[in-house]
Design a protein around this motif. Structure first.
Motif, PDB file in Angstrom:
ATOM      1  N   PRO A  51      31.566 -44.633 -15.877  1.00 19.34           N
ATOM      2  CA  PRO A  51      32.707 -43.837 -16.326  1.00 19.34           C
ATOM      3  C   PRO A  51      32.308 -42.822 -17.398  1.00 19.34           C
ATOM      4  O   PRO A  51      31.226 -42.892 -17.979  1.00 19.34           O
ATOM      5  N   LEU A  52      33.204 -41.905 -17.664  1.00 16.94           N
ATOM      6  CA  LEU A  52      33.005 -41.004 -18.800  1.00 16.94           C
ATOM      7  C   LEU A  52      33.181 -41.749 -20.114  1.00 16.94           C
ATOM      8  O   LEU A  52      32.480 -41.479 -21.088  1.00 16.94           O
ATOM      9  N   PHE A  53      34.129 -42.692 -20.126  1.00 15.19           N
ATOM     10  CA  PHE A  53      34.445 -43.382 -21.371  1.00 15.19           C
ATOM     11  C   PHE A  53      34.588 -44.887 -21.154  1.00 15.19           C
ATOM     12  O   PHE A  53      35.009 -45.334 -20.083  1.00 15.19           O
ATOM     13  N   LEU A  54      34.224 -45.639 -22.180  1.00 15.92           N
ATOM     14  CA  LEU A  54      34.650 -47.024 -22.309  1.00 15.92           C
ATOM     15  C   LEU A  54      35.843 -47.026 -23.258  1.00 15.92           C
ATOM     16  O   LEU A  54      35.943 -46.170 -24.141  1.00 15.92           O
ATOM     17  N   GLY A  55      36.728 -47.990 -23.075  1.00 14.74           N
ATOM     18  CA  GLY A  55      37.919 -48.026 -23.909  1.00 14.74           C
ATOM     19  C   GLY A  55      38.325 -49.439 -24.266  1.00 14.74           C
ATOM     20  O   GLY A  55      37.857 -50.410 -23.662  1.00 14.74           O
ATOM     21  N   ALA A  56      39.186 -49.539 -25.260  1.00  8.50           N
ATOM     22  CA  ALA A  56      39.773 -50.819 -25.654  1.00  8.50           C
ATOM     23  C   ALA A  56      41.167 -50.516 -26.191  1.00  8.50           C
ATOM     24  O   ALA A  56      41.355 -49.528 -26.904  1.00  8.50           O
ATOM     25  N   PHE A  57      42.132 -51.357 -25.814  1.00  9.65           N
ATOM     26  CA  PHE A  57      43.489 -51.116 -26.316  1.00  9.65           C
ATOM     27  C   PHE A  57      44.254 -52.423 -26.442  1.00  9.65           C
ATOM     28  O   PHE A  57      43.930 -53.437 -25.809  1.00  9.65           O
ATOM     29  N   ASP A  58      45.274 -52.381 -27.330  1.00  7.79           N
ATOM     30  CA  ASP A  58      46.226 -53.482 -27.457  1.00  7.79           C
ATOM     31  C   ASP A  58      47.613 -52.860 -27.425  1.00  7.79           C
ATOM     32  O   ASP A  58      47.770 -51.724 -26.945  1.00  7.79           O
ATOM     33  N   CYS A  59      48.630 -53.532 -27.929  1.00  4.46           N
ATOM     34  CA  CYS A  59      49.990 -53.014 -27.808  1.00  4.46           C
ATOM     35  C   CYS A  59      50.262 -51.855 -28.771  1.00  4.46           C
ATOM     36  O   CYS A  59      51.298 -51.188 -28.667  1.00  4.46           O
ATOM     37  N   GLU A  60      49.329 -51.589 -29.678  1.00  2.32           N
ATOM     38  CA  GLU A  60      49.570 -50.583 -30.719  1.00  2.32           C
ATOM     39  C   GLU A  60      48.661 -49.370 -30.617  1.00  2.32           C
ATOM     40  O   GLU A  60      49.071 -48.250 -30.896  1.00  2.32           O
ATOM     41  N   LYS A  61      47.422 -49.569 -30.183  1.00  2.87           N
ATOM     42  CA  LYS A  61      46.420 -48.496 -30.257  1.00  2.87           C
ATOM     43  C   LYS A  61      45.468 -48.554 -29.075  1.00  2.87           C
ATOM     44  O   LYS A  61      45.357 -49.578 -28.395  1.00  2.87           O
ATOM     45  N   ILE A  62      44.774 -47.430 -28.878  1.00  6.85           N
ATOM     46  CA  ILE A  62      43.745 -47.324 -27.848  1.00  6.85           C
ATOM     47  C   ILE A  62      42.575 -46.535 -28.419  1.00  6.85           C
ATOM     48  O   ILE A  62      42.772 -45.610 -29.215  1.00  6.85           O
ATOM     49  N   ALA A  63      41.340 -46.906 -28.063  1.00  9.62           N
ATOM     50  CA  ALA A  63      40.151 -46.214 -28.553  1.00  9.62           C
ATOM     51  C   ALA A  63      39.192 -45.966 -27.397  1.00  9.62           C
ATOM     52  O   ALA A  63      39.163 -46.715 -26.416  1.00  9.62           O
TER      53      ALA A  63
ATOM     54  N   THR B 138      24.495 -54.577 -33.929  1.00  8.23           N
ATOM     55  CA  THR B 138      23.770 -53.351 -33.577  1.00  8.23           C
ATOM     56  C   THR B 138      24.693 -52.248 -33.085  1.00  8.23           C
ATOM     57  O   THR B 138      24.341 -51.072 -33.133  1.00  8.23           O
ATOM     58  N   SER B 139      25.874 -52.619 -32.616  1.00  4.60           N
ATOM     59  CA  SER B 139      26.765 -51.630 -32.015  1.00  4.60           C
ATOM     60  C   SER B 139      27.856 -51.120 -32.947  1.00  4.60           C
ATOM     61  O   SER B 139      28.419 -50.052 -32.700  1.00  4.60           O
ATOM     62  N   LYS B 140      28.178 -51.853 -34.017  1.00  4.18           N
ATOM     63  CA  LYS B 140      29.335 -51.497 -34.832  1.00  4.18           C
ATOM     64  C   LYS B 140      29.226 -50.081 -35.393  1.00  4.18           C
ATOM     65  O   LYS B 140      30.194 -49.308 -35.365  1.00  4.18           O
ATOM     66  N   GLU B 141      28.034 -49.750 -35.899  1.00  2.00           N
ATOM     67  CA  GLU B 141      27.856 -48.407 -36.461  1.00  2.00           C
ATOM     68  C   GLU B 141      28.093 -47.338 -35.406  1.00  2.00           C
ATOM     69  O   GLU B 141      28.750 -46.330 -35.647  1.00  2.00           O
ATOM     70  N   LEU B 142      27.525 -47.592 -34.190  1.00  2.00           N
ATOM     71  CA  LEU B 142      27.727 -46.649 -33.097  1.00  2.00           C
ATOM     72  C   LEU B 142      29.189 -46.565 -32.710  1.00  2.00           C
ATOM     73  O   LEU B 142      29.757 -45.475 -32.564  1.00  2.00           O
ATOM     74  N   LEU B 143      29.824 -47.724 -32.552  1.00  2.00           N
ATOM     75  CA  LEU B 143      31.233 -47.742 -32.167  1.00  2.00           C
ATOM     76  C   LEU B 143      32.100 -47.047 -33.207  1.00  2.00           C
ATOM     77  O   LEU B 143      33.038 -46.315 -32.889  1.00  2.00           O
ATOM     78  N   GLU B 144      31.773 -47.267 -34.466  1.00  3.57           N
ATOM     79  CA  GLU B 144      32.563 -46.706 -35.555  1.00  3.57           C
ATOM     80  C   GLU B 144      32.443 -45.189 -35.612  1.00  3.57           C
ATOM     81  O   GLU B 144      33.404 -44.478 -35.869  1.00  3.57           O
ATOM     82  N   SER B 145      31.241 -44.684 -35.344  1.00  2.00           N
ATOM     83  CA  SER B 145      31.019 -43.245 -35.448  1.00  2.00           C
ATOM     84  C   SER B 145      31.485 -42.488 -34.204  1.00  2.00           C
ATOM     85  O   SER B 145      31.832 -41.311 -34.286  1.00  2.00           O
ATOM     86  N   GLN B 146      31.498 -43.167 -33.053  1.00  2.00           N
ATOM     87  CA  GLN B 146      31.792 -42.471 -31.812  1.00  2.00           C
ATOM     88  C   GLN B 146      33.196 -42.708 -31.270  1.00  2.00           C
ATOM     89  O   GLN B 146      33.665 -41.956 -30.432  1.00  2.00           O
ATOM     90  N   LYS B 147      33.840 -43.760 -31.741  1.00  2.00           N
ATOM     91  CA  LYS B 147      35.129 -44.079 -31.115  1.00  2.00           C
ATOM     92  C   LYS B 147      36.184 -43.036 -31.471  1.00  2.00           C
ATOM     93  O   LYS B 147      36.195 -42.468 -32.555  1.00  2.00           O
ATOM     94  N   LEU B 148      37.026 -42.800 -30.525  1.00  2.00           N
ATOM     95  CA  LEU B 148      38.163 -41.902 -30.691  1.00  2.00           C
ATOM     96  C   LEU B 148      39.403 -42.765 -30.597  1.00  2.00           C
ATOM     97  O   LEU B 148      39.750 -43.235 -29.512  1.00  2.00           O
ATOM     98  N   GLN B 149      40.081 -42.995 -31.715  1.00  2.00           N
ATOM     99  CA  GLN B 149      41.189 -43.947 -31.749  1.00  2.00           C
ATOM    100  C   GLN B 149      42.526 -43.239 -31.892  1.00  2.00           C
ATOM    101  O   GLN B 149      42.660 -42.289 -32.657  1.00  2.00           O
ATOM    102  N   PHE B 150      43.500 -43.725 -31.120  1.00  5.76           N
ATOM    103  CA  PHE B 150      44.835 -43.141 -31.127  1.00  5.76           C
ATOM    104  C   PHE B 150      45.871 -44.254 -31.264  1.00  5.76           C
ATOM    105  O   PHE B 150      45.749 -45.302 -30.623  1.00  5.76           O
ATOM    106  N   HIS B 151      46.873 -44.017 -32.076  1.00  7.29           N
ATOM    107  CA  HIS B 151      48.040 -44.889 -32.164  1.00  7.29           C
ATOM    108  C   HIS B 151      49.012 -44.421 -31.088  1.00  7.29           C
ATOM    109  O   HIS B 151      49.345 -43.237 -31.006  1.00  7.29           O
ATOM    110  N   PHE B 152      49.451 -45.346 -30.229  1.00  8.41           N
ATOM    111  CA  PHE B 152      50.266 -44.944 -29.086  1.00  8.41           C
ATOM    112  C   PHE B 152      51.496 -44.119 -29.493  1.00  8.41           C
ATOM    113  O   PHE B 152      51.819 -43.113 -28.855  1.00  8.41           O
ATOM    114  N   LYS B 153      52.166 -44.522 -30.552  1.00  8.50           N
ATOM    115  CA  LYS B 153      53.400 -43.839 -30.950  1.00  8.50           C
ATOM    116  C   LYS B 153      53.109 -42.641 -31.845  1.00  8.50           C
ATOM    117  O   LYS B 153      53.545 -41.522 -31.583  1.00  8.50           O
ATOM    118  N   ARG B 154      52.339 -42.874 -32.914  1.00  6.95           N
ATOM    119  CA  ARG B 154      52.099 -41.825 -33.903  1.00  6.95           C
ATOM    120  C   ARG B 154      51.246 -40.692 -33.345  1.00  6.95           C
ATOM    121  O   ARG B 154      51.435 -39.522 -33.672  1.00  6.95           O
TER     122      ARG B 154
END
Length: 471
Positions: free
Chosen positions: A104-116, A152-168
């Motif tokens: 895929p172009l992106f990997l993602g993760a989401f819950d009821c409040e946000k998606i990254a 090993t991944s947290k720094e990468l995830l933190e710098s590269q993730k694009l996070q959005f709040h579903f409502k805001r």
């Protein structure tokens, strides 16, 4: 945005409908005309293998879906987003999903409040790690592998993730999807070809490319050239000149050339084969797959040309693969029958070893012997042994036809009991001398185990005089 107690399956359905559908059920989300047109081309797939959530594009004229998003979904809003990404990465690595599906172009993760989101190309090297156990349960957050990957991944995830709040961040999220989830996105990645998936991709190549090649396949087969040789030419000859001498056919940009000094009809110029459709099917196919493969796979793929041989020919050779689940079950049976120390106490010979799968995860190399019909398999076992991936000594790996070759050295009448390797009348066995000694000694034979995955023919049962080579 969504209730905290919403079940995970319902959450996935609502996210798919609200943000990846041209007609969102949630009336608070409004899409412009361009967004609706874009989203109408996307397919929302709730599950891809063990991946929770997938957004892809498919069309009747494409034989492979183009994936935009693979995501991990969690109910509630108290989840560690980094843990969700690590669980997703472990799932993909364990299933090797990227070898069968277009990454895929992106990997993602989401819950009821946000998606990254994380761009896939930023983490793809993780899947090439050496000495990493991808078989751990992805849901076990306490495993060594999970913690290692998290660290090993947290720094990468933190710098590269694009996070959005579903409502805001609703508008920003819509704009992000509109900009990136499009066939015009130049970052769409091809499937990487590896030693694990090159046979699967060959089957797709047969369906998509073979019939577009202008050649008499029966005439080529009579000359010892198979359709698999054209596939290998596609994989390896275009940009890797060092491999040319190992191939039967080479790719010359717009046509194929037989890598022989004489043609199929005996003339002294090289035969060529062109494309019936102006190379359209060929180009379309290789637009989805990355070639050539990484250099580390070249020799393996050439040596395992036999895996691309038609199944009826392979059946006659007895070339079959033993799954690891069967191997472990066999080890368990041996332990139960012979005790925990059976590897120390017994000598083990697999006389149809293939590439040595039955020895994986064993330890006592001095007691193990492996033989098989095919030289290519011998070379693979020797390489695995030299890299400590198989517990086998180099001189315990040998080519041998269990049904037809001599088990023992046979000195001629002149040399009697002492074999002379220079004598044309003496017959030297392919078996190592140490194994011959065991077979010749009744007491030592009591400690010999013939450890084998027996291959049956198409009849489905063993027949001693079978013309299809039951073993």
């Amino acid at each position: 945005m969504y209730p905290q107690n919403i079940p995970e399956e319902e959450l996935k359905a609502k996210v798919a409908s609200d943000f990846f559908s041209p007609n969102p059920q949630n009336s608070t989300i409004k899409l412009d005309k361009d967004s609706k047109a874009l989203l109408s081309t996307l397919d929302s797939t709730q599950i891809l293998g063990r991946i929770d959530f997938c957004i892809s594009f498919s069309a009747k004229n494409l034989f492979q879906n183009i994936n935009f998003l693979w995501a991990e979904a969690k109910s509630g809003n108290k989840n560690d987003i980094y843990e969700s990404f690590v669980q997703l990465i472990l799932t993909i690595g364990k299933e090797r999903t990227f070898e069968a599906e277009l990454p895929p172009l992106f990997l993602g993760a989401f819950d009821c409040e946000k998606i990254a989101f994380i761009p896939y190309h930023n983490i793809m090297d993780i899947f090439s790690q050496n000495d990493f156990n991808w078989n751990v349960p992805p849901s076990n957050h306490q495993s060594k592998e999970f913690k290692q990957l998290y660290t090993t991944s947290k720094e990468l995830l933190e710098s590269q993730k694009l996070q959005f709040h579903f409502k805001r961040d609703c508008k920003a999220l819509q704009a992000f999807i509109k900009s990136n989830f499009s066939l015009d996105n130049e970052q769409i990645h091809k499937i990487q070809i590896t030693k694990n998936n090159f046979t699967i991709i060959y089957q797709k190549w047969l369906l998509s490319v073979k019939d577009s090649i202008s050649i008499d396949w029966n005439l080529a087969k009579n000359a010892g050239i198979l359709d698999a040789d054209f596939y290998l030419a596609d994989l390896l000859s275009s940009e890797n000149q060092s491999l040319i001498d190992k191939l039967f056919v080479v790719l010359k940009n717009t046509h194929y050339e037989f890598n022989k000094t004489t043609t199929l009809i005996g003339t002294e110029q090289k035969d060529t084969a062109t494309f019936k459709d102006n190379q359209k099917a060929h180009i379309a196919f290789w637009n989805l797959y990355e070639r050539p493969p990484k250099q580390e796979y070249w020799d393996y793929i050439i040596d395992r040309r036999d895996l691309l041989v038609p199944s009826d020919i392979r059946e006659r050779k007895g070339a079959f693969f033993t799954p690891q689940i069967w191997v472990q079950k066999a080890h368990n049976y041996l332990t139960k029958a012979l005790g925990e120390d059976w590897q120390n106490d017994y000598v083990v010979w697999d006389c149809a070893a293939g590439t040595g799968n039955l020895f994986v995860n064993l330890a006592e190399s001095r007691n193990f012997y492996a033989s098989t019909l095919d030289i290519a398999d011998i070379k693979i076992m020797q390489e695995l042994s030299s890299n400590s991936h198989l517990p086998l000594l180099q001189n315990h790996i040998f080519q041998f036809d269990f049904l037809n070759d001599n088990f023992f050295d046979e000195p001629c009448a002149k040399h009697r009991n002492k074999l002379d390797s220079t004598c044309k009348d003496c017959k030297e066995s392919k078996l190592p001398k140490t194994l011959q000694e065991i077979l010749n000694d009744a007491k030592k034979r009591e400690k010999l185990i013939i450890f084998i995955n027996p291959h049956l023919c198409r009849s489905g049962k063993y027949q001693a005089n079978c013309r299809h080579r039951c073993e």
